[in-house]
Scaffold this motif. Sequence first.
Motif, PDB file in Angstrom:
ATOM      1  N   SER A  34       0.830  -1.209   0.000  1.00 58.54           N
ATOM      2  CA  SER A  34       0.000   0.000   0.000  1.00 58.54           C
ATOM      3  C   SER A  34       0.861   1.254   0.000  1.00 58.54           C
ATOM      4  N   ASP A  35       1.933   1.257   0.787  1.00 58.13           N
ATOM      5  CA  ASP A  35       2.830   2.403   0.849  1.00 58.13           C
ATOM      6  C   ASP A  35       3.541   2.597  -0.490  1.00 58.13           C
ATOM      7  N   ARG A  38       1.107   4.043  -3.033  1.00 61.11           N
ATOM      8  CA  ARG A  38       0.896   5.451  -2.698  1.00 61.11           C
ATOM      9  C   ARG A  38       2.093   6.297  -3.160  1.00 61.11           C
ATOM     10  N   ASN A  42      -0.424   6.459  -6.987  1.00 60.50           N
ATOM     11  CA  ASN A  42      -1.684   5.761  -7.234  1.00 60.50           C
ATOM     12  C   ASN A  42      -2.561   5.907  -5.995  1.00 60.50           C
ATOM     13  N   ASP A  43      -3.595   6.717  -6.083  1.00 61.52           N
ATOM     14  CA  ASP A  43      -4.514   6.947  -4.973  1.00 61.52           C
ATOM     15  C   ASP A  43      -5.553   5.825  -4.953  1.00 61.52           C
ATOM     16  N   GLN A  44      -5.403   4.923  -3.982  1.00 63.53           N
ATOM     17  CA  GLN A  44      -6.299   3.769  -3.937  1.00 63.53           C
ATOM     18  C   GLN A  44      -7.737   4.160  -3.605  1.00 63.53           C
TER      19      GLN A  44
END
Length: 128
Positions: A34-35, A38, A42-44
């Motif tokens: 996730s980090d 980011r 890429n904005d999840q």
Amino acid sequence: MSHKFPVRVYYEDTDMGGVVYHANYLRYIERARSDWVRALGNDQNAMRDAGFVWVVRRVEADYLAAARFDDELVVETAIAEMSGARMVLDQVVSREGDAIFRARVTVVCMSQSGRPVRLPAEIRVLGK
């Protein structure tokens, strides 16, 4: 290109013997992915709002040594393979430079209807 993510082992991560509970390594590598995503821009949350999500399809894991309470770990993430909607990542958890856990993780970009979709452009450029 690889990404490094620091992790400290907290008491809540361990079993009664002070050793990291095996499932927590999956949490560590998830946080690192996730980090990494980011950091690539890429904005999840925006991705989810647009109807797309990352889905873990497969995890192959090797437990090499035990981590313990208060250890400082580093999770390194690198792309092993990439295709249109699928990416295979190699992730290594290390303590003081020594690998203690390795995983090969296959992730797929999916629509809300459950169909594979192309990887985001900021991810695809990494595979070139």
